[in-house]
Design an enzyme around this catalytic site. Sequence first.
Site, short mmCIF file in Angstrom:
data_model
loop_
_atom_site.label_atom_id
_atom_site.label_comp_id
_atom_site.label_asym_id
_atom_site.label_seq_id
_atom_site.Cartn_x
_atom_site.Cartn_y
_atom_site.Cartn_z
CG HIS A 7 7.00 -2.17 2.04
ND1 HIS A 7 6.91 -1.03 2.80
CD2 HIS A 7 5.78 -2.76 2.11
CE1 HIS A 7 5.69 -0.93 3.31
NE2 HIS A 7 4.99 -1.98 2.91
CG MET A 10 -2.00 -1.10 1.10
SD MET A 10 -3.55 -0.75 1.99
CE MET A 10 -2.96 -0.55 3.65
CD GLN A 60 -1.93 -8.80 4.13
OE1 GLN A 60 -2.69 -7.84 4.13
NE2 GLN A 60 -0.63 -8.69 3.90
#
Length: 279
Positions: free
Chosen positions: A37, A30, A153
């Site tokens: 990341h 996002m 998730q």
Amino acid sequence: MEIYTTPTGMQAQSLNWKRQGKRIGLVPTMGFLHEGHLSLMDIAAAHADLVVVSIFVNPTQFGPSEDLEAYPRNLERDLALCRERGVAAVFTPEPSDVYGPEYQSYVSLEKLPNHLCGLSRPVHFRGVATVVSKLFNIVLPDLAVFGEKDFQQLAVIRRLTADLNFPVRIMGGPIVREADGLAMSSRNAYLSPEERVSALCLSMALKHVASEVEKGERDVALLKASTEKIILSRPHTEIDYIAFCDPQTLEAVDSIGGPVLMALAVKVGSTRLIDNQVF
């Protein structure tokens, strides 16, 4: 590095790469990228011929009182980091590109979302499952990498991929932490200096439980009680959950007799942070 803003443009490029025999690695994000990341991009690059990063603040995984509008964004910086990392393409659509007029198709799971974060964020995992399914159909990856900080998730995506027969290898990337132990998160940007200090209670609690388990403690009730004391001893903290559960099903356990996931969700000020460890 190519930048695509429409699903058709991204999908056409992916199909072209497929015809060339290229293996595509996808890293969904996002945005507001950090070292966590970037570590996922490195994992993807080690197992694929080229890496695609999606940067999309997905509205369907935010509840009505959550931080969709406030979520931190810095696309220019994100693109620069992707370029430095050797990313082949960035897919950064607008919400209207992903969810068009009269959109009505969603993907939901029956059991895994009914635990941990799903209890306080009831629409979250339907949004996650839907957008990941769409990304798989648009980017057509051979593999996709997700961070283990969002353990639930990752479990949802593994189940989704198996249940819907997506030909995608799902890989987890280890939690990346700041030097003082705080798990890296885009939402850390919300923390005031005092709240940033209080936020260390999550990693401190995990370290404490790891030490107690190593000494032989197996009673989850006792471990929960000591964890609660550690967290609430810091100012501005409010516990969402302290959970000990089966890493596969996320069902709660009463004692540690095999691999057990300890998962935390804590509000520090107005910022909700999560962390976890498997013992």
